[in-house]
Write a protein that holds these residues in place. Structure first.
Motif, PDB file in Angstrom:
ATOM      1  N   ARG A  72      13.608  -7.111  -4.643  1.00 32.89           N
ATOM      2  CA  ARG A  72      13.314  -5.693  -4.871  1.00 32.89           C
ATOM      3  C   ARG A  72      12.096  -5.556  -5.779  1.00 32.89           C
ATOM      4  NH1 ARG A  72      16.528  -1.553  -3.631  1.00 32.89           N
ATOM      5  NH2 ARG A  72      14.493  -0.526  -3.773  1.00 32.89           N
ATOM      6  N   CYS A  73      11.009  -6.150  -5.326  1.00 43.01           N
ATOM      7  CA  CYS A  73       9.769  -6.112  -6.106  1.00 43.01           C
ATOM      8  C   CYS A  73       9.158  -4.715  -6.137  1.00 43.01           C
ATOM      9  CB  CYS A  73       8.772  -7.111  -5.537  1.00 43.01           C
ATOM     10  SG  CYS A  73       9.344  -8.820  -5.618  1.00 43.01           S
ATOM     11  N   ASP A  74       9.665  -3.813  -5.298  1.00 42.54           N
ATOM     12  CA  ASP A  74       9.161  -2.445  -5.268  1.00 42.54           C
ATOM     13  C   ASP A  74       9.611  -1.628  -6.473  1.00 42.54           C
ATOM     14  OD1 ASP A  74      11.703  -2.886  -3.862  1.00 42.54           O
ATOM     15  OD2 ASP A  74      11.749  -0.715  -3.623  1.00 42.54           O
ATOM     16  N   ILE A  75      10.612  -2.112  -7.210  1.00 40.30           N
ATOM     17  CA  ILE A  75      11.082  -1.428  -8.410  1.00 40.30           C
ATOM     18  C   ILE A  75      10.403  -2.063  -9.626  1.00 40.30           C
ATOM     19  CG2 ILE A  75      13.090  -0.663  -9.717  1.00 40.30           C
ATOM     20  CD1 ILE A  75      14.820  -1.422  -7.301  1.00 40.30           C
TER      21      ILE A  75
ATOM     22  N   GLU B  31      -5.982  -1.790   7.008  1.00 34.17           N
ATOM     23  CA  GLU B  31      -4.741  -2.223   7.653  1.00 34.17           C
ATOM     24  C   GLU B  31      -3.732  -2.570   6.558  1.00 34.17           C
ATOM     25  OE1 GLU B  31      -5.434  -5.442  10.353  1.00 34.17           O
ATOM     26  OE2 GLU B  31      -7.096  -4.420  11.374  1.00 34.17           O
ATOM     27  N   GLU B  32      -2.644  -1.825   6.508  1.00 32.04           N
ATOM     28  CA  GLU B  32      -1.548  -2.154   5.599  1.00 32.04           C
ATOM     29  C   GLU B  32      -0.520  -2.936   6.408  1.00 32.04           C
ATOM     30  OE1 GLU B  32      -0.287   0.819   2.566  1.00 32.04           O
ATOM     31  OE2 GLU B  32      -1.594   2.171   3.699  1.00 32.04           O
ATOM     32  N   ARG B  33      -0.576  -4.243   6.266  1.00 29.28           N
ATOM     33  CA  ARG B  33       0.281  -5.131   7.070  1.00 29.28           C
ATOM     34  C   ARG B  33       0.431  -6.479   6.387  1.00 29.28           C
ATOM     35  NH1 ARG B  33      -2.654  -9.180   9.232  1.00 29.28           N
ATOM     36  NH2 ARG B  33      -4.848  -8.860   9.810  1.00 29.28           N
ATOM     37  N   SER B  34       1.394  -7.239   6.863  1.00 30.11           N
ATOM     38  CA  SER B  34       1.556  -8.605   6.381  1.00 30.11           C
ATOM     39  C   SER B  34       0.402  -9.471   6.859  1.00 30.11           C
ATOM     40  CB  SER B  34       2.881  -9.194   6.885  1.00 30.11           C
ATOM     41  OG  SER B  34       3.971  -8.410   6.467  1.00 30.11           O
ATOM     42  N   PHE B  35       0.003 -10.431   6.046  1.00 34.73           N
ATOM     43  CA  PHE B  35      -0.987 -11.415   6.495  1.00 34.73           C
ATOM     44  C   PHE B  35      -0.616 -12.770   5.910  1.00 34.73           C
ATOM     45  CE2 PHE B  35      -2.685  -9.362   2.707  1.00 34.73           C
ATOM     46  CZ  PHE B  35      -3.151 -10.407   1.924  1.00 34.73           C
TER      47      PHE B  35
ATOM     48  N   ASN C 295       6.428  -2.297   0.960  1.00 38.39           N
ATOM     49  CA  ASN C 295       7.873  -2.410   1.197  1.00 38.39           C
ATOM     50  C   ASN C 295       8.510  -3.094  -0.007  1.00 38.39           C
ATOM     51  OD1 ASN C 295       7.219  -5.142   1.523  1.00 38.39           O
ATOM     52  ND2 ASN C 295       7.436  -5.099   3.746  1.00 38.39           N
ATOM     53  N   ASN C 296       9.697  -3.634   0.162  1.00 36.15           N
ATOM     54  CA  ASN C 296      10.414  -4.206  -0.979  1.00 36.15           C
ATOM     55  C   ASN C 296       9.817  -5.508  -1.500  1.00 36.15           C
ATOM     56  OD1 ASN C 296      11.638  -5.231   1.622  1.00 36.15           O
ATOM     57  ND2 ASN C 296      12.652  -6.607   0.190  1.00 36.15           N
ATOM     58  N   PHE C 297       8.870  -6.100  -0.780  1.00 40.31           N
ATOM     59  CA  PHE C 297       8.300  -7.378  -1.214  1.00 40.31           C
ATOM     60  C   PHE C 297       7.151  -7.228  -2.204  1.00 40.31           C
ATOM     61  CE2 PHE C 297      10.065  -8.652   3.026  1.00 40.31           C
ATOM     62  CZ  PHE C 297      11.055  -9.477   2.525  1.00 40.31           C
ATOM     63  N   ILE C 298       6.646  -5.999  -2.369  1.00 40.69           N
ATOM     64  CA  ILE C 298       5.554  -5.790  -3.333  1.00 40.69           C
ATOM     65  C   ILE C 298       5.813  -4.533  -4.161  1.00 40.69           C
ATOM     66  CG2 ILE C 298       3.901  -6.802  -1.697  1.00 40.69           C
ATOM     67  CD1 ILE C 298       2.611  -3.893  -1.647  1.00 40.69           C
TER      68      ILE C 298
ATOM     69  N   VAL D  27       1.626 -13.732   2.547  1.00 46.69           N
ATOM     70  CA  VAL D  27       1.133 -13.344   1.239  1.00 46.69           C
ATOM     71  C   VAL D  27       1.797 -12.036   0.817  1.00 46.69           C
ATOM     72  CG1 VAL D  27      -0.898 -12.632  -0.093  1.00 46.69           C
ATOM     73  CG2 VAL D  27      -1.070 -14.512   1.563  1.00 46.69           C
ATOM     74  N   THR D  28       2.290 -11.993  -0.430  1.00 49.99           N
ATOM     75  CA  THR D  28       2.889 -10.764  -0.952  1.00 49.99           C
ATOM     76  C   THR D  28       1.932 -10.103  -1.945  1.00 49.99           C
ATOM     77  OG1 THR D  28       4.141 -12.142  -2.536  1.00 49.99           O
ATOM     78  CG2 THR D  28       5.287 -11.406  -0.528  1.00 49.99           C
ATOM     79  N   GLU D  29       1.885 -10.615  -3.167  1.00 51.46           N
ATOM     80  CA  GLU D  29       1.015 -10.031  -4.190  1.00 51.46           C
ATOM     81  C   GLU D  29       0.798 -11.034  -5.308  1.00 51.46           C
ATOM     82  OE1 GLU D  29       2.954  -6.618  -5.902  1.00 51.46           O
ATOM     83  OE2 GLU D  29       4.880  -7.636  -6.003  1.00 51.46           O
TER      84      GLU D  29
END
Length: 284
Positions: A141-144, A221-225, A197-200, A175-177
């Motif tokens: 829950r990295c979004d919190i 582009e807001e997407r996973s890479f 999302n919850n990963f960042i 890659v997340t952040e």
């Protein structure tokens, strides 16, 4: 004399006391925000407070008083400490109660905050930094924006030991952040960053830079890479309240864009600078 925020009061820092059984101290049971101060103005304050409100909701924390009141206290804190360039940090814990993993039934949240001087003189960040590439070992829950930052701390320490100023993290090759930043790449003129999302953590500077990107008419582009896309990118940069827009010119042993900030990164840095200078006119 340093003045700090304690609940709804501004007091000298030496008068502040945190109870041993404060849940923030024992469990990391709380949330926080950090807001940059330019020319005596709290930058993007409303967005920070909106995110604070969301974090509180996700943790079932009831804020002790309205956000407008907190906003007023923060500006009083800046004024009392006579800070023109700095950083406001404040946190809210679930409060003090007998140690128990369950939520206490009757307790009041505790707010503490301070403002420190932070000058914008870091030439290293403007020229670009080295980042490590590490496994993302944090919770899901990295979004919190919680006080639970031990995963970030461990990876930042490892990055430091590798001679890096940040660690770019990934989960199974996605890659997340960073430990304290969001990550952007540029490929073939397209600006790419992980979706919120919850990963960042949906960074406030991240959101601001996405708005700046509209001014230079760049495709976003807001997407996973993947880590492969990261290492093959034309440009890489990070964003955060502290780092603003910082180019990444080396990842592990790989040089990015011949070790120089790229054109899109540089243009976004310029636009960011223009927005900050506009605050100088407001403060007059």
């Amino acid at each position: 004399m340093e003045i700090i925020l304690y609940n709804d009061h501004l007091i000298p820092s030496e008068e502040a006391k945190i109870d041993m059984e404060d849940r923030g101290y024992q469990f990391g049971d709380g949330i926080y925000e950090a807001i940059r101060v330019y020319y005596g103005q709290a930058f993007l304050m409303d967005l920070h407070l909106k995110r604070l409100e969301r974090s509180a909701k996700e943790l079932f924390l009831k804020l002790p008083y309205p956000l407008d009141q907190l906003k007023s206290r923060i500006y009083e804190l800046i004024e009392k400490n006579q800070i023109k360039e700095g950083l406001v940090y404040f946190q809210i814990t679930r409060g003090t109660s007998k140690r128990n993993h369950r939520f206490p039934e009757n307790t009041d949240c505790v707010i503490t905050g301070k403002v420190s001087e932070l000058k914008r003189t870091d030439v290293v960040h403007k020229k670009g930094i080295k980042a490590s590439l590490l496994d993302d070992i944090r919770w899901l829950r990295c979004d919190i924006k919680t006080l639970n930052l031990l995963g970030n701390v461990l990876n930042m320490q490892k990055a430091y030991e590798e001679g890096s100023l940040e660690a770019i993290q990934h989960r199974n090759g996605i890659v997340t952040e960073g430990c304290s930043s969001n990550v952007f790449i540029v490929k073939d003129g397209r600006l790419i960053t992980h979706e919120a999302n919850n990963f960042i953590l949906n960074g406030i500077t991240r959101l601001f830079v996405l708005e700046l990107a509209k001014e230079i008419v760049v495709t976003v582009e807001e997407r996973s890479f993947t880590t492969e896309e990261l290492l093959e990118a034309d440009e890489v940069f990070i964003t955060s309240t502290g780092a603003e827009v910082t180019p990444v010119i080396q990842i592990a042993d790989q040089i990015v864009n011949q070790g120089k900030p790229g054109p899109i990164t540089s243009r976004l840095m310029e636009l960011f600078e223009i927005k900050i200078e506009e605050l100088a006119k407001v403060s007059l």
